[in-house]
Scaffold this motif. Sequence first.
Motif, PDB file in Angstrom:
ATOM      1  N   GLN A  34      72.611-101.653  40.145  1.00 28.80           N
ATOM      2  CA  GLN A  34      72.971-100.300  40.556  1.00 28.80           C
ATOM      3  C   GLN A  34      72.703 -99.266  39.458  1.00 28.80           C
ATOM      4  N   HIS A  35      72.472 -98.042  39.900  1.00 29.60           N
ATOM      5  CA  HIS A  35      72.390 -96.819  39.093  1.00 29.60           C
ATOM      6  C   HIS A  35      71.022 -96.575  38.436  1.00 29.60           C
ATOM      7  N   THR A 108      73.284 -92.240  38.571  1.00 33.42           N
ATOM      8  CA  THR A 108      71.892 -91.774  38.629  1.00 33.42           C
ATOM      9  C   THR A 108      71.751 -90.257  38.579  1.00 33.42           C
ATOM     10  N   GLY A 109      72.653 -89.540  39.240  1.00 35.41           N
ATOM     11  CA  GLY A 109      72.539 -88.080  39.237  1.00 35.41           C
ATOM     12  C   GLY A 109      72.548 -87.516  37.829  1.00 35.41           C
ATOM     13  N   ASN A 110      73.399 -88.065  36.981  1.00 35.03           N
ATOM     14  CA  ASN A 110      73.501 -87.582  35.596  1.00 35.03           C
ATOM     15  C   ASN A 110      72.277 -87.988  34.782  1.00 35.03           C
ATOM     16  N   GLY A 154      76.438 -94.854  44.572  1.00 35.90           N
ATOM     17  CA  GLY A 154      76.651 -95.058  43.147  1.00 35.90           C
ATOM     18  C   GLY A 154      75.845 -94.085  42.299  1.00 35.90           C
ATOM     19  N   MET A 155      75.623 -92.877  42.823  1.00 35.26           N
ATOM     20  CA  MET A 155      74.765 -91.903  42.148  1.00 35.26           C
ATOM     21  C   MET A 155      75.482 -90.617  41.750  1.00 35.26           C
ATOM     22  N   SER A 168      75.893 -79.317  46.540  1.00 36.13           N
ATOM     23  CA  SER A 168      76.432 -78.813  45.273  1.00 36.13           C
ATOM     24  C   SER A 168      76.156 -79.790  44.131  1.00 36.13           C
ATOM     25  N   CYS A 169      76.207 -81.089  44.417  1.00 31.60           N
ATOM     26  CA  CYS A 169      75.916 -82.088  43.378  1.00 31.60           C
ATOM     27  C   CYS A 169      74.422 -82.085  43.033  1.00 31.60           C
TER      28      CYS A 169
END
Length: 422
Positions: A34-35, A108-110, A154-155, A168-169
């Motif tokens: 994940q991630h 993942t977003g970060n 998980g992101m 928004s994310c």
Amino acid sequence: VLMWVKALDMILEKMKSSGFNFSQVRALSGAGQQHGSVYWKKGSAEILKNASSELPLHHTLKDCFSVGNSPIWMDSSTASQCSSLEKAVGGAQHLANITGSRAYERFTGNQIAKIYSQNPEVYMQTERISLVSSFAASLFLGAYAPIDYSDGSGMNLLKICEKVWSASCLDACAPALAEKLGCPVPSHSVLGPISPYYIKHYGFSPDCKIVAFTGDNPASLAGMRLQEGDIAISLGTSDTLFLWIQEPTPALEGHILCNPVDSQAYMALLCFKNGSLMRERIRDDCASGSWDEFSKALTSTVAGNNGNLGFYFDVMEITPEAVGIHRFNRDNQKVSDFPKEVEIRALIEGQFMAKRIHAEKLGYKVMPRTRILATGGASHNKKILQVLSDVFNAPVYTIDTANSACLGSAYRAIHAYYLIIN
């Protein structure tokens, strides 16, 4: 990234040389850690689609990635991006309410936000961002595979209730991110037939279906065949809980993910760093390094430990964020030490009580049909498992979960295959 592609080439070549009959495969799925994320360079979709069966796939794809080295779950360099994301959406709890987790450095977003902030040119050259799971599915599909709901949660980007990306994310991480991610899909989705490359190179049937790949933890939940109300507990170096949940209540500790088996349900994940190493240290201190002595001491004390309770964190704990040894007697007074047998029970009861409390904070409910499925080193100790059963008031079973993510992927492929033919 190319190491992953070459690894897949090598595995399949070994299977081919051993005489494996690929033509009998009706459907396949898989899992990725994940991630982690993969960044496809503009124009790569055509190269993937038209891969020559005369060449190993890692040769064909060698120039297809705008980021050569994928960020994975071990990366913890995105603290500033996490802070910015939580601030952008109104705080850590609000982010957890949306995405199932507060901001985590490995999510993942970060990681995407860091790449965009440090190298916007590379980000702009990227036409698609995959998770490790959807990247592997893309190789078999010969096209960009969508991200499934379960791994996508998980992101820090997916609205876990609506199953769509949070605008928004996305906006807080990078511009035009939605089009680079594609639309998420249910984890049981049949994505299409296997690519011509695998038909020609390995002899797969043209009728072989590719089912959405997912993350390793969701795939393990499927592999352990959890049902509503069940708990899987891995008692290893770290202790990990997998929970099947119907009505989640996201918290600042732990993770809520979309369930990979039932799209209307959820799974929760809790990780406790002070697991077997902590148990082994108390065994050495209080039972001369002997598990037999440890077990005898544990059974010589009563359930509830006469009100004596301990919290044992040799290293900074994840759930909750705390460190140190903290002992309390039946009058709720802090004390400096316990008799050895009291210490042993305080450790084991405290560890399992913490697991139940944090699970219930995330929305888990012990039900009459609840089963606890235990695995990992400490699951071989029946006296420890008895305490686990007492704390949760539920039967405990031990399971062998070797390769549970692979097994879960096979189950999910069967599940999706029979859904489409029925």
